[in-house]
Every structure is written in structure tokens, then in C-alpha cells.
Design an enzyme around this catalytic site. Structure first.
Site, PDB file in Angstrom:
ATOM      1  N   GLU A 121       0.766  -1.078  -0.002  1.00 34.75           N
ATOM      2  CA  GLU A 121      -0.003  -0.012   0.096  1.00 34.75           C
ATOM      3  C   GLU A 121       0.862   1.298  -0.086  1.00 34.75           C
ATOM      4  OE1 GLU A 121      -4.130  -0.756   2.087  1.00 34.75           O
ATOM      5  OE2 GLU A 121      -2.532  -1.663   3.174  1.00 34.75           O
ATOM      6  N   GLU A 141      -4.519  -9.071   3.375  1.00 35.24           N
ATOM      7  CA  GLU A 141      -5.227  -8.731   4.537  1.00 35.24           C
ATOM      8  C   GLU A 141      -6.307  -9.619   4.910  1.00 35.24           C
ATOM      9  OE1 GLU A 141      -2.916  -4.795   3.850  1.00 35.24           O
ATOM     10  OE2 GLU A 141      -4.051  -6.446   2.695  1.00 35.24           O
TER      11      GLU A 141
END
Length: 301
Positions: A121, A141
Site C-alpha cells: 500500500e 489482509e
């Protein structure tokens, strides 16, 4: 610059004579993110942006590994400190989006090794990504009952299109650097020994207008038209419910992605932060994290 004890991780900054600041994430062996690493990255980036001798910035990880993302203990009920939860939201919007991606100096990620979760990210918010062919990239995730929380639900679809982004997120799929290049997740593939140098030159090229300056959050050319996007999201919901009827977090992730497409990326970021805070407290997250540690325990025997 960026001082913290080794156990917590930090970042190190070196400024070359060419005016490129190299910011290195240092938290061996996988350069996992922690609140300390993120705060150090924030401090290092802000210092580099303020320095007159810095024209551009390269972000990389120590010893050929960019960052494996947040340590599993960072989610679930394992870290109850309120500050950590607040920091994640503050980090995603105030830091990653409003000072890092919106920086007046270009940021280029030099990617090698595992670049997962929050690690990817951070790279997604850079203005370009240079990778080795063997680097492993993924937003993983969901396997821990949560969703990406540093803007991944918003930036990944804008870089690779909705179909590919959903596949990567919902399946916690890791892709190699060479494949990442084919669908636009990275901008170039180079050998490990040329990685940082290529990233430096790329950053200077952006600064001098020879290469495009791209804020991932506002890219639209890869996004499917709205009607098609809604169909893709509808199908993804159907698949998620069919494959895991008792799991709520994949559907929450799809909702967050949809919010960004329908109401704009800024609204999507806020929904992502709120969803992450909620999911981190969930029983699903706690049990998946527990299973992860149990499996790691048995595999060592």
C-alpha cells in the site's frame, strides 16, 4: 534520522549528490511495518520534502526486501492500544494520501522480495513502482479477517482495474514482479543490482517532466465504466457468499471498493478506515490470527 530501537523498526535516509533521498525501511528480517516504522517513515519523508538539497525520493527496504506489511500482531485483539487504531486512520488519509502521495517531490518505490499488505500500500501511493522480476506483491489482509487499511482498496483498482484488484484482494493472491508489470501494478522490471539506481533515475525523470507524475488515487483510465463496474462487484459478492457464506469481511471489502467507485476515492478511504477499525475487533479476525499462529507453531516442529 528516524531513531527507534531495532526491535521496533525504523527508517534510514541517505541523500545522494544527485538530490535523491533514499529512504530505507529497516525492520529485519521482513521489514514488517509497525506503528514505529510508519511514524519513522512519516518523519523521514517530511524531512526529505523540506530539505532544499532533495529533489526526489526513493522508498525501499533493507536487504532486498521491501516490506512484508504489518505484523500479524498488529491486528486482531492483540494490540488494544487506542492510539494504534487512531494512527491507522490518521496514517491512511493525513499521511499516505495528503502528504506522501500529494508531495511536491516525486516518490518512487524500489520493490524487491515480499511486498505485502501495508508494504504494498505504501508502494501504491508512490508516483511510480520499479520492481525485480521475483518480488512478490499482494494485499493479503483478507486471510486475517480484515481488509487493506492504507488505501489499498482504493488505489489497487485504479492501477490494475477492478477485476484484477478484486481477484488479488479477495483471494489474498500474491503476484510476481514480472506479472505485476503486465497488468500495470509496477512500471518497470530490473535486476536487483540495478533496482535502486533505476528508481533514482526514474524519480529524477518524473521531477524533470520526462516521465508522468501519477497519483494512483485519481487514476481513472483502468477503471471499468460504472455500469460494468457494478456488474463486476455484484458478481464478486455472489461468489464471496457462495464460497464463504459465514464470512462477512469479504463483503465489507467489496462495499469499501464500491464506495470509492461510486462516491469517489476520498469517500472510499474514509469507509476503509472505519471498516478496518470495526473488523479488527471481530471474532473472525481474532480466530484467523489465532489459527495463523497455531499453524506457524506446528510447522516449526
Amino acid at each position: 534520522m528516524g531513531s527507534s530501537s531495532n526491535t521496533k523498526g525504523t527508517t534510514v535516509v541517505e541523500v545522494g549528490t544527485d538530490g535523491v533521498a533514499i529512504i530505507t525501511i529497516v525492520n529485519p528480517p521482513l521489514n514488517l511495518l509497525s506503528v514505529d516504522v510508519i511514524l519513522s517513515l512519516k518523519e523521514s519523508t517530511e524531512q526529505a520534502l523540506q530539505r532544499d538539497d532533495v529533489r526526489a525520493i526513493v522508498i525501499t527496504g533493507s536487504k532486498g526486501k521491501f516490506s512484508g506489511g504489518f505484523g500479524v500482531t498488529a491486528f486482531g485483539g492483540l494490540q488494544k492500544r487506542e492510539t494504534d487504531r487512531r494512527v491507522l486512520g490518521f496514517m491512511s488519509i493525513e499521511f499516505i494520501t495528503d502528504s506522501y502521495e500529494a508531495a511536491r517531490k516525486p516518490l518512487v518505490a524500489a520493490i524487491d522480495g515480499p511486498t505485502l499488505g501495508g508494504g504494498l500500500e505504501i508502494a501504491l501511493a508512490c508516483h511510480a513502482r520499479i520492481s525485480t522480476s521475483t518480488a512478490l506483491l499482494g494485499l493479503t489482509e483478507l486471510q486475517f479477517g480484515i481488509l487493506p487499511g492504507l488505501g489499498g482498496t482504493q488505489r489497487l483498482p485504479r492501477l490494475v482495474g477492478l477485476r484484477k484488484a478484486l481477484e488479488m484482494m479477495l483471494m489474498s493472491k500474491r503476484v510476481k514482479g514480472e506479472d505485476a508489470l503486465t497488468f500495470g501494478l509496477v512500471d518497470a522490471i530490473v535486476p536487483p543490482d540495478e533496482l535502486v539506481n533505476t528508481a533514482r533515475l526514474w524519480a529524477l525523470d518524473i521531477m524533470e517532466g520526462r516521465k508522468p507524475w501519477v497519483a494512483s488515487l485519481y487514476k481513472t483510465d483502468k477503471l471499468e465504466p460504472l455500469a460494468e463496474a457494478r456488474e463486476i462487484l455484484k458478481f464478486a459478492r455472489f461468489q464471496a457468499q457462495k464460497q464463504a457464506p459465514n464470512l462477512r469481511h469479504p463483503l465489507v471489502c467489496i462495499d469499501v471498493i464500491e464506495e470509492g467507485i461510486v462516491s469517489g476515492p476520498r469517500a472510499g478511504l474514509w469507509k476503509e478506515v472505519e471498516a478496518l477499525q470495526e473488523l479488527r475487533q471481530s471474532d473472525t479476525c481474532k480466530s484467523l490470527v489465532h489459527i495463523f499462529f497455531a499453524q506457524r507453531g506446528t510447522s516449526k516442529v
